[in-house]
Design a protein around this motif. Structure first.
Motif, mmCIF file in Angstrom:
data_model
loop_
_atom_site.group_PDB
_atom_site.id
_atom_site.type_symbol
_atom_site.label_atom_id
_atom_site.label_comp_id
_atom_site.label_asym_id
_atom_site.label_seq_id
_atom_site.Cartn_x
_atom_site.Cartn_y
_atom_site.Cartn_z
ATOM 1 N N GLU A 60 0.811 -1.217 0.000
ATOM 2 C CA GLU A 60 0.000 0.000 0.000
ATOM 3 C C GLU A 60 0.842 1.263 0.000
ATOM 4 O O GLU A 60 0.377 2.331 -0.420
ATOM 5 C CB GLU A 60 -0.938 -0.008 1.213
ATOM 6 C CG GLU A 60 -2.023 -1.089 1.127
ATOM 7 C CD GLU A 60 -2.772 -1.255 2.435
ATOM 8 O OE1 GLU A 60 -2.428 -0.537 3.411
ATOM 9 O OE2 GLU A 60 -3.677 -2.103 2.492
ATOM 10 N N HIS A 61 2.094 1.148 0.448
ATOM 11 C CA HIS A 61 2.973 2.316 0.509
ATOM 12 C C HIS A 61 4.073 2.261 -0.549
ATOM 13 O O HIS A 61 5.099 2.942 -0.429
ATOM 14 C CB HIS A 61 3.566 2.451 1.906
ATOM 15 C CG HIS A 61 2.558 2.843 2.945
ATOM 16 N ND1 HIS A 61 1.853 1.910 3.672
ATOM 17 C CD2 HIS A 61 2.105 4.066 3.348
ATOM 18 C CE1 HIS A 61 1.026 2.544 4.490
ATOM 19 N NE2 HIS A 61 1.164 3.842 4.320
ATOM 20 N N GLY A 62 3.850 1.441 -1.578
ATOM 21 C CA GLY A 62 4.740 1.478 -2.732
ATOM 22 C C GLY A 62 5.899 0.522 -2.719
ATOM 23 O O GLY A 62 6.793 0.624 -3.571
ATOM 24 N N VAL A 63 5.930 -0.431 -1.767
ATOM 25 C CA VAL A 63 6.970 -1.465 -1.763
ATOM 26 C C VAL A 63 6.265 -2.786 -2.051
ATOM 27 O O VAL A 63 5.621 -3.364 -1.174
ATOM 28 C CB VAL A 63 7.718 -1.532 -0.418
ATOM 29 C CG1 VAL A 63 8.814 -2.607 -0.475
ATOM 30 C CG2 VAL A 63 8.328 -0.178 -0.080
ATOM 31 N N LYS A 64 6.384 -3.231 -3.298
ATOM 32 C CA LYS A 64 5.615 -4.395 -3.738
ATOM 33 C C LYS A 64 6.523 -5.614 -3.875
ATOM 34 O O LYS A 64 7.351 -5.683 -4.785
ATOM 35 C CB LYS A 64 4.924 -4.078 -5.067
ATOM 36 C CG LYS A 64 3.958 -2.897 -4.980
ATOM 37 C CD LYS A 64 3.361 -2.536 -6.321
ATOM 38 C CE LYS A 64 2.422 -1.341 -6.193
ATOM 39 N NZ LYS A 64 1.859 -0.918 -7.498
ATOM 40 N N THR A 88 9.042 1.052 -13.142
ATOM 41 C CA THR A 88 7.822 1.132 -12.340
ATOM 42 C C THR A 88 7.903 2.379 -11.480
ATOM 43 O O THR A 88 8.991 2.886 -11.197
ATOM 44 C CB THR A 88 7.654 -0.110 -11.438
ATOM 45 O OG1 THR A 88 8.842 -0.264 -10.640
ATOM 46 C CG2 THR A 88 7.453 -1.363 -12.264
ATOM 47 N N ASP A 89 6.759 2.878 -11.059
ATOM 48 C CA ASP A 89 6.715 4.121 -10.288
ATOM 49 C C ASP A 89 7.029 3.906 -8.816
ATOM 50 O O ASP A 89 7.055 4.851 -8.033
ATOM 51 C CB ASP A 89 5.337 4.770 -10.413
ATOM 52 C CG ASP A 89 5.054 5.206 -11.846
ATOM 53 O OD1 ASP A 89 6.025 5.485 -12.575
ATOM 54 O OD2 ASP A 89 3.864 5.253 -12.218
ATOM 55 N N ASP A 90 7.222 2.671 -8.443
ATOM 56 C CA ASP A 90 7.458 2.375 -7.031
ATOM 57 C C ASP A 90 8.571 1.339 -6.908
ATOM 58 O O ASP A 90 9.293 1.066 -7.859
ATOM 59 C CB ASP A 90 6.156 1.883 -6.368
ATOM 60 C CG ASP A 90 5.443 0.856 -7.254
ATOM 61 O OD1 ASP A 90 6.141 0.133 -7.989
ATOM 62 O OD2 ASP A 90 4.205 0.809 -7.214
ATOM 63 N N HIS A 91 8.695 0.776 -5.728
ATOM 64 C CA HIS A 91 9.713 -0.238 -5.465
ATOM 65 C C HIS A 91 9.059 -1.611 -5.620
ATOM 66 O O HIS A 91 8.421 -2.121 -4.691
ATOM 67 C CB HIS A 91 10.283 -0.060 -4.063
ATOM 68 C CG HIS A 91 10.896 1.299 -3.837
ATOM 69 N ND1 HIS A 91 12.140 1.637 -4.304
ATOM 70 C CD2 HIS A 91 10.413 2.402 -3.206
ATOM 71 C CE1 HIS A 91 12.414 2.891 -3.964
ATOM 72 N NE2 HIS A 91 11.382 3.367 -3.294
ATOM 73 N N THR A 92 9.208 -2.193 -6.807
ATOM 74 C CA THR A 92 8.597 -3.486 -7.094
ATOM 75 C C THR A 92 9.681 -4.548 -7.209
ATOM 76 O O THR A 92 10.676 -4.360 -7.926
ATOM 77 C CB THR A 92 7.789 -3.429 -8.396
ATOM 78 O OG1 THR A 92 6.781 -2.412 -8.272
ATOM 79 C CG2 THR A 92 7.109 -4.763 -8.679
ATOM 80 N N ILE A 148 15.302 -4.373 2.310
ATOM 81 C CA ILE A 148 14.077 -3.609 2.081
ATOM 82 C C ILE A 148 13.991 -2.446 3.074
ATOM 83 O O ILE A 148 13.559 -1.346 2.740
ATOM 84 C CB ILE A 148 12.842 -4.513 2.197
ATOM 85 C CG1 ILE A 148 12.894 -5.635 1.155
ATOM 86 C CG2 ILE A 148 11.552 -3.715 2.070
ATOM 87 C CD1 ILE A 148 12.882 -5.172 -0.280
ATOM 88 N N SER A 149 14.436 -2.688 4.309
ATOM 89 C CA SER A 149 14.318 -1.649 5.347
ATOM 90 C C SER A 149 15.168 -0.424 5.048
ATOM 91 O O SER A 149 14.938 0.650 5.608
ATOM 92 C CB SER A 149 14.696 -2.229 6.713
ATOM 93 O OG SER A 149 16.104 -2.421 6.824
ATOM 94 N N PHE A 150 16.162 -0.563 4.151
ATOM 95 C CA PHE A 150 17.054 0.559 3.835
ATOM 96 C C PHE A 150 16.673 1.270 2.537
ATOM 97 O O PHE A 150 17.435 2.100 2.044
ATOM 98 C CB PHE A 150 18.505 0.070 3.752
ATOM 99 C CG PHE A 150 19.085 -0.316 5.077
ATOM 100 C CD1 PHE A 150 19.134 0.596 6.120
ATOM 101 C CD2 PHE A 150 19.558 -1.602 5.305
ATOM 102 C CE1 PHE A 150 19.657 0.237 7.357
ATOM 103 C CE2 PHE A 150 20.083 -1.963 6.537
ATOM 104 C CZ PHE A 150 20.133 -1.043 7.564
ATOM 105 N N LEU A 151 15.504 0.959 1.987
ATOM 106 C CA LEU A 151 15.065 1.676 0.789
ATOM 107 C C LEU A 151 14.966 3.176 1.081
ATOM 108 O O LEU A 151 14.670 3.574 2.216
ATOM 109 C CB LEU A 151 13.700 1.143 0.340
ATOM 110 C CG LEU A 151 13.689 -0.265 -0.271
ATOM 111 C CD1 LEU A 151 12.248 -0.725 -0.500
ATOM 112 C CD2 LEU A 151 14.479 -0.300 -1.576
#
Length: 731
Positions: free
Chosen positions: A152-156, A236-240, A344-347
């Motif tokens: 939901e917050h852009g990390v897919k 992509t517009d997010d982190h996928t 992922i936590s350091f994105l």
């Protein structure tokens, strides 16, 4: 004003007492004959679980508190992912060391019971009973909550089947360009024995069928750990991301041409990572350690994590081939190996992370710099404490060694190194000091767990630069955090010291909470000189002017300090103990604390991790309170406070109250004697004890209950409070 023992002897009844000491001076009606103690002859006849929590179960409870930070919605989203990763990597180490140790005792039929009376077989049983629901909870919460909130917050974190054809084509290209040449499919059949599987490796077991013979075959593909676990989808517009194992799984036809891919299942193993060095027989400790590190790769398997939907026949085959039992298998619903969530936590998503913290320079050093003083001038003006990571490690501890390396008046530097960073500025400074002609002696602890190879590397670099390097004692680890600088000042030698609770590691100093003291006190300097002679030469030094040194006198000294509080309480003098440490395990210390509680001494314990003492048990430990603080920073400092009839004494250092610290390691605890510093340390303890955000209370049944503010009470995080002292914007 606090009443002292001297005040009481003079019958000065007009002096008021602090609230916590008022309670502790109430005369106890418990006579010595009714005190609950555990004598050696009674060990087998009493139910020891009445007196001690199981060490392994207490550690599991600690890791559950770590997981709770990830579950807690008050924690920032990416920080929650980080706590999930820490929970998993903690568990890896627990299996590699603690479970492996218990399994070895069980396999060798050792007649050894834990302090709470459990056999190795029973311990393995209760460990599994505690972990199965906890691991299931972690993975189900991740799949059902964290993964969804990340989306939901852009990390897919998408499954391969959920991405569109365009991006599947990209991943096929990625497989051909980045993966194919790296992968090695290994068949398993009479002509191909079951392959070696490395520790903590993620693998795919693959079932294929020959399109011509229709014969089914079994193969294994290792998921390479040299590539990112989560493959980023571009444009992509997010982190996928897609998990690497799924990219491999959906391109298996390239690895097994002419074969039909029937199914695949991920699994991961954990091996025994203990080192078994026969130090008495080792002529060369480095060579012996390197040989054990080579053997470590082939330690026995102690755990297999496996996809929960794997067919029984494949499950059975893996169990047999790996030489394990069903009790070593943990079914995982969803992604295996959540330790990889650390990436992922350091994105770069600061809105979902903790506000960045930048430590401040200690005010004494800041003022000294403005006045043009060097660090030795500043220390000579009086002892001072540093509190990391709130106060900078770089501008205090690191600077101390770097300035000593470059100072023309410094003649010698002596230091212990237990763990340091990969590109350590401390080590570089020591090398520079030797090149500048100073006498430099460094004790490098080669046996620091999981840092053995790194420490061998640094030891050799130091030796090649002319540093005198020693490796401590046979059968003892040197865990103390001490540095000594000898400086010529006029016609006399002055010894400057740093004694700390944490490693000389600038990286961990950013997220470990630790303390250190700088001093040029003659007695501390003389004690450290004697200690380094003990460490580097032949010495049976047993008496120190100020220091508590393990395994020489520390156990005896701590027991005497506790006994003194007992005697003060019996005589009506103020008595109170506060102890902060990582772990409390030692049965003798625990028994002494029980005795203190029974005569009326109030005891507050701040134990981050393992705690084997049972608090708040009527008639045994009524006056013992235990809290654990789990937060942004790892609580790592050790502080020991004794009210001493109102003439307060306080100590800091490297040791926990565990048998290994008191008996099997070289440790140093130093008194802090400056009145202002005693006040500063006591204030730190009081702030932590007042925490109602990240503190957990230990109950008599072994459960921990997280504190929450009472109605109308503001939320108070001790770590946030310490941050706000240096930077008000964190208030």
């Amino acid at each position: 004003m606090t009443r002292t023992k001297k005040d009481l002897e003079q019958k000065d009844l007009d002096v008021s007492l602090e609230v916590d000491i008022i309670e502790s001076v109430v005369s106890s009606e418990i006579s010595e004959s009714t005190l609950v103690t555990i004598d050696k002859q009674d060990e087998k006849s009493v139910d020891r679980s009445m007196y001690f929590f199981n060490r392994e179960l207490s550690w599991i409870a600690f890791n559950k508190r770590v997981l709770s930070e990830g579950i807690d919605s008050r924690t920032s989203l990416l920080e929650r992912a980080k706590f999930f990763a820490i929970f998993s990597t903690n568990l890896d180490e627990f299996f590699m060391v603690r479970v492996a140790s218990v399994k070895k005792k069980f396999a060798e039929h050792m007649d050894i019971v834990s302090d709470d009376g459990l056999s190795p077989e029973k311990q393995l049983q209760v460990i599994r009973e505690a972990l199965v629901p906890l691991v299931t909870m972690q993975h189900e919460f991740f799949e059902n909550t964290i993964r969804q909130e990340l989306y939901e917050h852009g990390v897919k974190l998408l499954d391969y089947k959920d991405i569109d054809k365009k991006h599947q084509r990209y991943l096929k290209t990625y497989f051909q360009d980045k993966l194919f040449a790296v992968l090695t499919p290994l068949a398993v059949d009479p002509a191909h024995p079951f392959p070696y599987i490395s520790n903590l490796s993620l693998n795919l077991v693959v079932i294929v069928r020959d399109r011509y013979t229709k014969e089914k075959n079994f193969a294994r593909v290792k998921v390479p750990n040299v590539l990112p676990r989560f493959v980023k989808i571009p444009e992509t517009d997010d982190h996928t991301f897609v998990p690497l194992e799924q990219v491999i799984a959906h391109n298996l036809d390239a690895l097994f041409p002419g074969m039909e891919i029937i199914s695949y299942y991920p699994f991961r193993i954990t091996r025994d990572a203990q080192l078994d060095i026969e130090e008495e027989e080792a002529d060369d400790l480095i060579s012996a350690l390197q040989e054990e590190l080579r053997k470590q790769k082939f330690g026995s398997v102690v755990r297999m994590e496996i996809a929960s939907d794997i067919p029984p026949e494949i499950r059975k085959e893996l169990i047999e081939q790996l030489g394990i039992t069903e009790a070593d298998v943990y079914d995982i619903p969803g992604l295996i190996g959540l330790g990889d969530l650390m990436a992922i936590s350091f994105l770069p998503m600061p809105e979902h992370q903790d506000k960045p913290w930048k430590s401040v320079t200690h005010p004494r050093l800041k003022q000294g710099d403005e006045d043009g003083k060097n660090i030795f001038d500043i220390i000579s003006e009086g002892d001072f404490l540093v509190h990391h990571p709130y106060q900078s490690f770089t501008t205090t501890v690191q600077r101390f060694i770097e300035d000593a390396a470059n100072d023309d008046d410094v003649l010698a530097i002596k230091q212990t190194l237990y763990r340091t960073s990969g590109d350590s500025p401390i080590v570089h400074a020591l090398i520079r000091a030797a090149e500048n002609g100073k006498q430099v002696a460094v004790l490098v602890e080669l046996k620091a767990r999981f840092d053995e190879a790194n420490n061998i590397l640094w030891a050799r670099k130091l030796e090649n630069s002319g540093v005198h390097v020693v490796y401590g004692f046979k059968n003892l680890k040197t865990h103390t955090k001490t540095a000594l600088v000898v400086r010529q000042e006029g016609d006399r030698l002055v010894r400057y010291v740093h004694i700390g609770t944490g490693n000389y590691n600038p990286k961990t100093a950013r997220f470990y909470s630790d303390l250190g003291i700088f001093s040029c006190n003659d007695n501390l300097g003389a004690d450290l000189t004697d200690l380094f002679n003990y460490l580097t030469g032949y010495s049976r030094q047993r008496d120190y002017r100020k220091l508590l040194v393990a395994p020489v006198n520390m156990r005896e000294k701590f027991l005497k300090l506790i006994q003194r509080e007992i005697e003060h309480q019996k005589q009506g003098y103020p008595s109170y103990i506060i102890a902060k440490m990582n772990s409390l395990v030692d049965p003798e210390i625990i028994s002494a604390l029980y005795e203190a509680s029974q005569v009326g001494v109030n005891i507050d314990l701040i134990i981050r991790g393992i705690c084997c003492i049972r608090p708040k048990v009527k008639g045994l430990s009524d006056r013992i309170r235990v809290i654990s603080v789990i937060g942004r920073f790892l609580e790592h400092s050790r502080i020991f406070y004794f009210s001493n009839g109102g003439e307060e004494q306080i100590y800091i250092g490297s040791a926990d109250w565990m048998p290994r610290n008191l008996d099997a390691r070289v440790e140093v605890i130093t008194p802090v004697e400056e009145v202002s510093l005693i006040k500063e340390l006591k204030q730190i303890l009081e702030i932590i004890l007042a925490d109602n955000r990240q503190a957990w209370d230990l109950k008599e049944d072994g459960t921990y209950i997280q504190r929450v503010p009472k109605d109308g009470e503001p939320e108070m995080s001790s770590q946030k409070h310490f941050m706000s002292q240096g930077r008000p914007e964190f208030a």
